[in-house]
Enzyme design. Structure first.
Site, short mmCIF file in Angstrom:
data_model
loop_
_atom_site.label_atom_id
_atom_site.label_comp_id
_atom_site.label_asym_id
_atom_site.label_seq_id
_atom_site.Cartn_x
_atom_site.Cartn_y
_atom_site.Cartn_z
N GLU A 97 0.84 -1.21 0.00
CA GLU A 97 0.00 0.00 0.00
C GLU A 97 0.87 1.25 0.00
O GLU A 97 2.02 1.21 0.43
CB GLU A 97 -0.86 0.00 1.28
CG GLU A 97 -2.32 -0.28 1.03
CD GLU A 97 -3.09 0.86 0.38
OE1 GLU A 97 -2.49 1.73 -0.29
OE2 GLU A 97 -4.33 0.88 0.53
N ASP A 98 0.27 2.34 -0.43
CA ASP A 98 0.98 3.61 -0.36
C ASP A 98 0.98 4.18 1.06
O ASP A 98 2.00 4.62 1.58
CB ASP A 98 0.38 4.63 -1.35
CG ASP A 98 -1.15 4.72 -1.26
OD1 ASP A 98 -1.77 4.02 -0.43
OD2 ASP A 98 -1.72 5.50 -2.04
N PHE A 150 -1.57 16.05 4.61
CA PHE A 150 -1.96 15.43 3.35
C PHE A 150 -0.76 15.42 2.41
O PHE A 150 -0.22 16.46 2.06
CB PHE A 150 -3.15 16.15 2.71
CG PHE A 150 -3.76 15.32 1.63
CD1 PHE A 150 -4.65 14.30 1.95
CD2 PHE A 150 -3.42 15.51 0.31
CE1 PHE A 150 -5.20 13.49 0.96
CE2 PHE A 150 -3.96 14.71 -0.70
CZ PHE A 150 -4.85 13.70 -0.35
N ASP A 157 -1.88 10.71 -4.62
CA ASP A 157 -2.43 11.81 -5.42
C ASP A 157 -3.21 12.81 -4.60
O ASP A 157 -3.66 12.52 -3.49
CB ASP A 157 -3.38 11.25 -6.48
CG ASP A 157 -4.70 10.76 -5.87
OD1 ASP A 157 -4.65 9.88 -4.99
OD2 ASP A 157 -5.76 11.30 -6.24
N ARG A 163 0.93 11.99 -8.61
CA ARG A 163 1.38 10.62 -8.33
C ARG A 163 2.81 10.39 -8.83
O ARG A 163 3.54 9.58 -8.30
CB ARG A 163 0.47 9.60 -9.05
CG ARG A 163 -0.94 9.52 -8.50
CD ARG A 163 -1.64 8.32 -9.11
NE ARG A 163 -3.09 8.37 -8.93
CZ ARG A 163 -3.74 7.94 -7.84
NH1 ARG A 163 -3.06 7.44 -6.83
NH2 ARG A 163 -5.04 8.01 -7.76
P1 IMP Z 1 -7.63 4.83 5.00
O1 IMP Z 1 -8.70 3.87 4.66
O2 IMP Z 1 -8.16 6.04 5.70
O3 IMP Z 1 -6.47 4.21 5.75
O4 IMP Z 1 -7.13 5.46 3.64
C1 IMP Z 1 -6.22 4.85 2.87
C2 IMP Z 1 -6.18 5.47 1.50
O5 IMP Z 1 -6.52 6.85 1.53
C3 IMP Z 1 -4.79 5.39 0.93
O6 IMP Z 1 -4.55 4.19 0.28
C4 IMP Z 1 -4.76 6.61 0.03
O7 IMP Z 1 -5.25 6.26 -1.24
C5 IMP Z 1 -5.67 7.60 0.68
N1 IMP Z 1 -4.92 8.59 1.51
C6 IMP Z 1 -4.84 8.65 2.84
N2 IMP Z 1 -4.04 9.67 3.25
C7 IMP Z 1 -3.61 10.26 2.11
C8 IMP Z 1 -2.72 11.37 1.86
O8 IMP Z 1 -2.15 12.02 2.76
N3 IMP Z 1 -2.51 11.67 0.56
C9 IMP Z 1 -3.09 10.99 -0.48
N4 IMP Z 1 -3.91 9.94 -0.28
C10 IMP Z 1 -4.16 9.58 1.00
MG MG Z 2 -4.21 3.57 -1.58
#
Ligand code: IMP
Ligand code: MG
Length: 174
Positions: A97-98, A150, A157, A163
Protein backbone atom coordinates in the site's frame (compact mmCIF):
# COMPACT_ATOMS: atom_id res chain seq x y z
CA UNK A 1 -8.03 26.60 -4.78
CA UNK A 2 -4.34 26.90 -5.61
CA UNK A 3 -1.83 24.72 -3.83
CA UNK A 4 1.87 23.97 -3.72
CA UNK A 5 3.94 20.99 -2.62
CA UNK A 6 6.63 21.10 0.07
CA UNK A 7 9.20 18.27 0.17
CA UNK A 8 8.80 15.97 3.17
CA UNK A 9 10.95 13.01 2.09
CA UNK A 10 13.48 13.32 -0.72
CA UNK A 11 13.84 10.81 -3.54
CA UNK A 12 17.13 9.61 -1.99
CA UNK A 13 15.53 9.04 1.42
CA UNK A 14 12.64 7.11 -0.08
CA UNK A 15 14.90 4.99 -2.31
CA UNK A 16 17.20 4.17 0.59
CA UNK A 17 14.31 3.08 2.77
CA UNK A 18 12.78 0.93 0.01
CA UNK A 19 16.13 -0.82 -0.37
CA UNK A 20 16.13 -1.56 3.38
CA UNK A 21 12.61 -2.97 3.26
CA UNK A 22 13.55 -5.05 0.20
CA UNK A 23 16.50 -6.50 2.11
CA UNK A 24 14.30 -7.26 5.10
CA UNK A 25 11.63 -8.99 3.02
CA UNK A 26 14.28 -10.99 1.14
CA UNK A 27 15.59 -12.20 4.49
CA UNK A 28 12.19 -12.90 6.05
CA UNK A 29 10.99 -14.89 3.01
CA UNK A 30 14.21 -16.82 2.36
CA UNK A 31 13.40 -20.07 0.54
CA UNK A 32 9.87 -18.91 -0.33
CA UNK A 33 8.14 -17.08 -3.15
CA UNK A 34 6.41 -13.82 -2.31
CA UNK A 35 3.20 -12.80 -3.98
CA UNK A 36 2.90 -9.02 -3.93
CA UNK A 37 -0.61 -7.60 -4.07
CA UNK A 38 -0.57 -3.98 -5.11
CA UNK A 39 -3.44 -1.76 -4.12
CA UNK A 40 -3.98 0.52 -7.10
CA UNK A 41 -3.30 3.18 -7.97
CA UNK A 42 -1.32 4.57 -5.06
CA UNK A 43 0.68 1.44 -4.27
CA UNK A 44 1.98 0.96 -7.82
CA UNK A 45 5.09 3.14 -7.74
CA UNK A 46 6.18 1.73 -4.40
CA UNK A 47 5.49 -1.86 -5.44
CA UNK A 48 7.61 -1.63 -8.59
CA UNK A 49 10.55 -0.15 -6.70
CA UNK A 50 10.17 -2.67 -3.89
CA UNK A 51 9.83 -5.68 -6.20
CA UNK A 52 13.11 -4.76 -7.94
CA UNK A 53 14.90 -4.99 -4.59
CA UNK A 54 13.52 -8.35 -3.44
CA UNK A 55 15.91 -11.20 -4.17
CA UNK A 56 13.58 -14.20 -3.55
CA UNK A 57 11.16 -15.19 -6.37
CA UNK A 58 8.34 -12.65 -6.77
CA UNK A 59 4.93 -12.77 -8.43
CA UNK A 60 2.57 -9.82 -8.66
CA UNK A 61 -1.10 -9.04 -8.79
CA UNK A 62 -3.19 -5.88 -8.59
CA UNK A 63 -6.45 -4.85 -7.07
CA UNK A 64 -8.30 -1.61 -6.80
CA UNK A 65 -10.60 -0.43 -4.05
CA UNK A 66 -12.28 2.90 -3.76
CA UNK A 67 -11.59 4.92 -0.63
CA UNK A 68 -10.99 8.58 -1.42
CA UNK A 69 -12.81 10.70 -3.95
CA UNK A 70 -11.46 14.07 -4.91
CA UNK A 71 -11.71 14.94 -1.24
CA UNK A 72 -8.98 14.69 1.38
CA UNK A 73 -11.10 12.73 3.88
CA UNK A 74 -11.80 8.97 3.99
CA UNK A 75 -15.43 8.18 3.20
CA UNK A 76 -15.36 4.92 5.15
CA UNK A 77 -16.95 3.26 2.16
CA UNK A 78 -14.77 0.57 0.62
CA UNK A 79 -15.70 -0.98 -2.70
CA UNK A 80 -13.74 -3.45 -4.85
CA UNK A 81 -13.31 -1.77 -8.21
CA UNK A 82 -10.91 -4.37 -9.63
CA UNK A 83 -10.34 -7.77 -8.05
CA UNK A 84 -7.19 -9.90 -8.25
CA UNK A 85 -6.60 -11.94 -11.42
CA UNK A 86 -5.23 -14.98 -9.59
CA UNK A 87 -6.11 -16.99 -6.51
CA UNK A 88 -3.99 -16.28 -3.43
CA UNK A 89 -4.72 -19.66 -1.84
CA UNK A 90 -1.61 -21.12 -0.17
CA UNK A 91 0.55 -18.18 -1.29
CA UNK A 92 2.76 -16.00 0.87
CA UNK A 93 1.04 -12.71 0.21
CA UNK A 94 2.30 -9.23 0.97
CA UNK A 95 -0.20 -6.43 0.42
CA UNK A 96 1.63 -3.33 -0.77
CA UNK A 97 0.00 0.00 0.00
CA UNK A 98 0.98 3.61 -0.36
CA UNK A 99 -0.33 4.79 3.00
CA UNK A 100 -2.28 3.66 6.03
CA UNK A 101 -4.40 6.51 7.29
CA UNK A 102 -7.62 5.70 9.19
CA UNK A 103 -6.99 2.00 8.50
CA UNK A 104 -10.53 1.51 7.17
CA UNK A 105 -9.51 0.45 3.68
CA UNK A 106 -6.83 -1.94 4.84
CA UNK A 107 -8.76 -3.61 7.62
CA UNK A 108 -11.56 -4.41 5.20
CA UNK A 109 -9.18 -5.57 2.51
CA UNK A 110 -7.04 -7.75 4.76
CA UNK A 111 -10.08 -9.47 6.23
CA UNK A 112 -11.39 -10.21 2.77
CA UNK A 113 -8.03 -11.57 1.57
CA UNK A 114 -7.57 -13.68 4.70
CA UNK A 115 -10.85 -15.46 3.87
CA UNK A 116 -9.30 -16.61 0.59
CA UNK A 117 -6.81 -18.86 2.38
CA UNK A 118 -3.31 -17.48 1.74
CA UNK A 119 -0.49 -19.36 3.52
CA UNK A 120 0.54 -16.05 5.05
CA UNK A 121 -0.64 -12.48 4.75
CA UNK A 122 1.44 -9.40 5.59
CA UNK A 123 1.09 -5.72 5.03
CA UNK A 124 3.78 -3.42 3.70
CA UNK A 125 3.12 0.31 3.48
CA UNK A 126 5.37 3.10 2.32
CA UNK A 127 3.80 5.60 4.71
CA UNK A 128 1.89 5.44 7.94
CA UNK A 129 -0.03 8.20 9.71
CA UNK A 130 -0.48 6.57 13.13
CA UNK A 131 -2.22 9.62 14.61
CA UNK A 132 -5.10 9.16 12.20
CA UNK A 133 -5.88 5.54 12.99
CA UNK A 134 -9.54 4.75 13.58
CA UNK A 135 -9.36 0.97 13.05
CA UNK A 136 -6.40 -1.02 14.33
CA UNK A 137 -4.33 -2.57 11.53
CA UNK A 138 -1.18 -4.63 12.01
CA UNK A 139 1.52 -3.27 9.71
CA UNK A 140 4.45 -5.63 9.11
CA UNK A 141 6.70 -3.32 7.07
CA UNK A 142 6.56 0.48 7.22
CA UNK A 143 8.64 2.87 5.18
CA UNK A 144 8.05 6.02 7.21
CA UNK A 145 5.76 7.20 9.94
CA UNK A 146 4.63 10.69 9.02
CA UNK A 147 2.65 13.44 10.74
CA UNK A 148 -1.01 14.10 10.05
CA UNK A 149 -0.55 16.04 6.81
CA UNK A 150 -1.96 15.43 3.35
CA UNK A 151 0.89 14.07 1.25
CA UNK A 152 1.43 13.37 -2.43
CA UNK A 153 4.03 11.78 -4.68
CA UNK A 154 5.41 8.27 -5.15
CA UNK A 155 1.93 7.10 -6.16
CA UNK A 156 -0.10 9.31 -3.83
CA UNK A 157 -2.43 11.81 -5.42
CA UNK A 158 -4.38 14.91 -4.76
CA UNK A 159 -7.36 14.81 -7.11
CA UNK A 160 -5.42 12.34 -9.33
CA UNK A 161 -2.42 14.63 -9.72
CA UNK A 162 1.14 14.45 -8.36
CA UNK A 163 1.38 10.62 -8.33
CA UNK A 164 4.47 10.88 -10.54
CA UNK A 165 6.53 13.00 -8.15
CA UNK A 166 9.68 11.00 -7.30
CA UNK A 167 9.56 12.26 -3.69
CA UNK A 168 6.94 12.66 -0.95
CA UNK A 169 5.57 16.15 -0.47
CA UNK A 170 3.02 17.90 1.70
CA UNK A 171 0.21 19.72 -0.08
CA UNK A 172 -0.12 23.25 1.18
CA UNK A 173 -3.06 25.34 0.13
CA UNK A 174 -2.35 28.97 -0.73
P1 IMP B 1 -7.63 4.83 5.00
O1 IMP B 1 -8.70 3.87 4.66
O2 IMP B 1 -8.16 6.04 5.70
O3 IMP B 1 -6.47 4.21 5.75
O4 IMP B 1 -7.13 5.46 3.64
C1 IMP B 1 -6.22 4.85 2.87
C2 IMP B 1 -6.18 5.47 1.50
O5 IMP B 1 -6.52 6.85 1.53
C3 IMP B 1 -4.79 5.39 0.93
O6 IMP B 1 -4.55 4.19 0.28
C4 IMP B 1 -4.76 6.61 0.03
O7 IMP B 1 -5.25 6.26 -1.24
C5 IMP B 1 -5.67 7.60 0.68
N1 IMP B 1 -4.92 8.59 1.51
C6 IMP B 1 -4.84 8.65 2.84
N2 IMP B 1 -4.04 9.67 3.25
C7 IMP B 1 -3.61 10.26 2.11
C8 IMP B 1 -2.72 11.37 1.86
O8 IMP B 1 -2.15 12.02 2.76
N3 IMP B 1 -2.51 11.67 0.56
C9 IMP B 1 -3.09 10.99 -0.48
N4 IMP B 1 -3.91 9.94 -0.28
C10 IMP B 1 -4.16 9.58 1.00
MG1 MG C 1 -4.21 3.57 -1.58
Amino acid sequence: MAEHVKVLLTEEEVDRRIQEIGNQISKDYEGKQVHLVCVLKGGSFFMCELAKRITVPVSLDFMSVSSYGSDTKSSGVVKIVKDLDESIKDKDVIVVEDIVDSGRTLSYLLEMLRDRGPRSLSLCTLLDKPERRVIDVKVDYTGFEIPDEFVVGYGLDYDQRYRNLPYIGIVEFD
